[in-house]
Design a protein around this motif. Structure first.
Motif, PDB file in Angstrom:
ATOM      1  N   MET A 114      12.053  48.064  33.033  1.00  0.00           N
ATOM      2  CA  MET A 114      13.095  47.306  32.336  1.00  0.00           C
ATOM      3  C   MET A 114      13.760  48.063  31.187  1.00  0.00           C
ATOM      4  N   GLY A 115      13.074  49.075  30.677  1.00  0.00           N
ATOM      5  CA  GLY A 115      13.718  49.991  29.730  1.00  0.00           C
ATOM      6  C   GLY A 115      14.160  49.415  28.387  1.00  0.00           C
ATOM      7  N   CYS A 119      10.527  49.422  23.060  1.00  0.00           N
ATOM      8  CA  CYS A 119       9.202  49.266  23.666  1.00  0.00           C
ATOM      9  C   CYS A 119       8.630  50.599  24.150  1.00  0.00           C
ATOM     10  N   THR A 121       6.200  51.050  26.230  1.00  0.00           N
ATOM     11  CA  THR A 121       5.994  51.028  27.687  1.00  0.00           C
ATOM     12  C   THR A 121       7.297  51.369  28.392  1.00  0.00           C
ATOM     13  N   GLY A 122       8.371  50.728  27.949  1.00  0.00           N
ATOM     14  CA  GLY A 122       9.683  50.953  28.558  1.00  0.00           C
ATOM     15  C   GLY A 122      10.093  52.415  28.478  1.00  0.00           C
ATOM     16  N   GLY A 157       0.859  42.731  28.198  1.00  0.00           N
ATOM     17  CA  GLY A 157       0.574  44.153  28.037  1.00  0.00           C
ATOM     18  C   GLY A 157       1.693  44.963  28.663  1.00  0.00           C
ATOM     19  N   GLY A 159       4.223  46.343  31.287  1.00  0.00           N
ATOM     20  CA  GLY A 159       4.843  45.867  32.519  1.00  0.00           C
ATOM     21  C   GLY A 159       5.535  44.533  32.407  1.00  0.00           C
ATOM     22  N   CYS A 193      10.826  39.311  30.233  1.00  0.00           N
ATOM     23  CA  CYS A 193      12.068  39.706  29.566  1.00  0.00           C
ATOM     24  C   CYS A 193      13.235  38.868  30.087  1.00  0.00           C
TER      25      CYS A 193
END
Ligand code: SAH
Ligand code: SF4
Length: 346
Positions: A114-115, A119, A121-122, A157, A159, A193
Motif C-alpha cells: 500500500m506504500g 510507514c 512497512t510500506g 502489524g 501488512g 487502510c
C-alpha cells in the motif's frame, strides 16, 4: 508435490482429510488436539497410528514462527518479536499489557503493497502474504515464550489484512474456535487502510470483531499526500462503507488518525474531520506519528493533540490520544524487518 498447510485447516477440512484416506473421523479430533497443544511435527502425535503419522509427515507441514530477535521495553514490559518463517521471511509482532488483558499485534503480510509514506512497512516493499497458520503461529510462539495467556489480538502489524482477505478470514475463524486459542471475536481488531470492496465483503461475515480504519486525514487531498490508497477509494466512498459496516454488524468503527506535525494536525483539519464524521457511531484514535527514518515526518506537539481532541469532543465525536507503549524498542511495526533486511544486504 505441494504440501498441505495442516494448521490452517478447519475441523471440517481435517475430517475430510482423514476420511479421504480411510481413517475414522475421530482421528481428526485427535489431530486438532495435538495442533492445539502446539506440536511441530506429526511424530509427536503419539495416539495416531504410524501410517497416519507417516501420511501427515509426507503430505503436510505445520507452520511455526521462530523467534529471531526479542526486545523487552524497560518502561512498560512491552515485548517486540522478530519472527522467522521456514522460507526465511521475517515479520514483527508486539505484545502489550493493558489493564483489560494482554494484547498482541500481529502481522498479516511480509511487507505491504500500500506504500503509505509514514510507514516503515510500506517503505520496505512487499514480499508475500501470510497463511492463516502463520498469523496464528505468531500468537502461539509469543504465548509459549512469555508463559502468559494472550486475550486480545490486533491485526495491526505488518501488512494490509484486507489485501490478504481469505487467509485473514480463515485466521479469524480458526483463532476464535474451540479447536484453537478460542479468543472471542470481540477481542479481535482488524485495521485497514480502507480497501472499500473488502470492507463490504467482510461485513457479510457478521463477525463481532472491531474494525479500525486508518483515516489519517480529513479530506482526500491531504490523505493522498501520505496514502496512495486514497486515490483509489476516496473518503466519501470509504465512510459510506464504514456506515454500512456498522449497519450490518452493529459494531462501532474506530478511525485511526496518526498526527503528523504540519501535515494533518491543524484546527481546521479537526473541524473538517468532525464534520465528515458527524452522526456516525464511531471513535477516533489519535496517534502521535512515530518518526521513521527517511520520512521526515514528526509527531504533533502536545498542544496540537489536545486542541484536536477538544474540537472533536465539542462536535460530539469521541476521541482519545493513544498511549505510546514500548517507545524505547521501536514498538511500531516494520522497523525491525527493515533493519534486518539492510543488515543482510551487506
Ligand atoms: N495496513 C493496516 C494495518 C497495519 S498498520 C492499516 O494501515 O491500517 C497499523 C496502523 O499503524 C495503521 O493505522 C497505520 O496507519 C499506523 N502506522 C503506520 N506507520 C505509522 C507510524 N509511523 N506512526 C504511527 N502510526 C503508524
Ligand atoms: Fe501498509 Fe498499513 Fe503500512 Fe499503509 S500503514 S503501508 S497499509 S501496513
Amino acid at each position: 508435490m505441494m504440501k498441505t498447510d495442516l494448521k490452517s485447516m478447519t475441523r471440517e477440512e481435517l475430517t475430510e482429510f482423514v476420511l479421504a484416506h480411510n481413517f475414522p473421523k475421530f482421528r481428526a479430533a485427535q489431530i486438532a488436539d495435538w495442533l492445539k497443544k502446539g506440536v511441530v511435527s506429526a511424530d509427536e502425535m503419539k495416539n495416531l497410528p504410524a501410517d497416519l503419522r507417516g501420511l501427515i509427515q509426507n503430505s503436510c507441514y505445520i507452520s511455526v514462527a521462530t523467534i529471531e530477535k526479542k526486545f523487552v521495553s524497560r518502561y512498560d514490559k512491552t515485548v517486540k518479536y522478530l519472527f522467522a518463517f521456514a522460507d526465511g521471511e521475517y515479520v514483527e509482532a508486539v505484545v502489550m499489557r493493558y489493564r483489560h488483558g494482554t494484547s498482541i499485534c500481529v502481522s498479516t503480510q511480509v511487507g505491504c503493497k500500500m506504500g503509505c509514506a509514514f510507514c516503515a512497512t510500506g517503505k520496505s516493499g512487499f514480499s508475500r502474504s501470510l497463511t492463516a497458520s502463520e498469523i496464528l503461529a505468531q500468537i502461539e510462539a509469543a504465548q509459549k515464550d512469555l508463559q502468559e495467556r494472550i486475550s486480545h489480538i490486533v491485526l495491526m502489524g505488518m501488512g494490509e489484512p484486507l489485501d490478504n482477505f481469505e487467509n485473514v478470514v480463515r485466521f479469524i475463524q480458526l483463532v476464535s474456535s474451540e479447536d484453537s486459542l478460542h479468543i472471542g471475536t470481540r477481542h479481535i481488531t482488524l485495521s485497514t487502510c480502507g480497501i472499500v470492496p473488502k470492507i463490504y465483503e467482510l461485513a457479510q461475515y457478521r463477525f463481532q470483531i472491531n474494525l479500525a480504519v486508518s483515516l489519517h486525514a480529513p479530506n482526500d487531498e491531504i490523505r493522498a499526500r501520505t496514502m496512495p490508497v486514497a486515490k483509489v477509494y476516496p473518503m466519501d466512498i470509504l465512510l459510506k462503507a464504514c456506515r454500512d459496516y456498522f449497519d450490518q454488524t452493529g459494531r462501532r468503527v474506530t478511525f485511526e488518525y496518526a498526527m503528523i506535525s504540519g501535515v494533518n494536525d491543524s484546527d481546521d483539519c479537526a473541524q473538517e474531520l468532525a464534520q465528515r464524521l458527524s452522526g456516525m457511531n464511531c471513535h477516533v484514535n489519535l496517534i502521535p506519528v512515530n518518526s521513521v527514518e527517511g520520512t521526515g515526518y514528526r509527531k504533533s506537539k502536545i498542544e496540537r493533540q489536545q486542541s484536536f481532541v477538544h474540537i472533536l469532543a465539542e462536535k460530539g465525536i469521541a476521541a482519545t490520544v493513544r498511549r505510546t507503549l514500548g517507545s524505547d524498542i521501536n514498538a511500531s511495526c516494520g522497523q525491525l524487518r527493515r533493519n534486518q533486511m539492510k543488515k543482510e544486504d551487506k
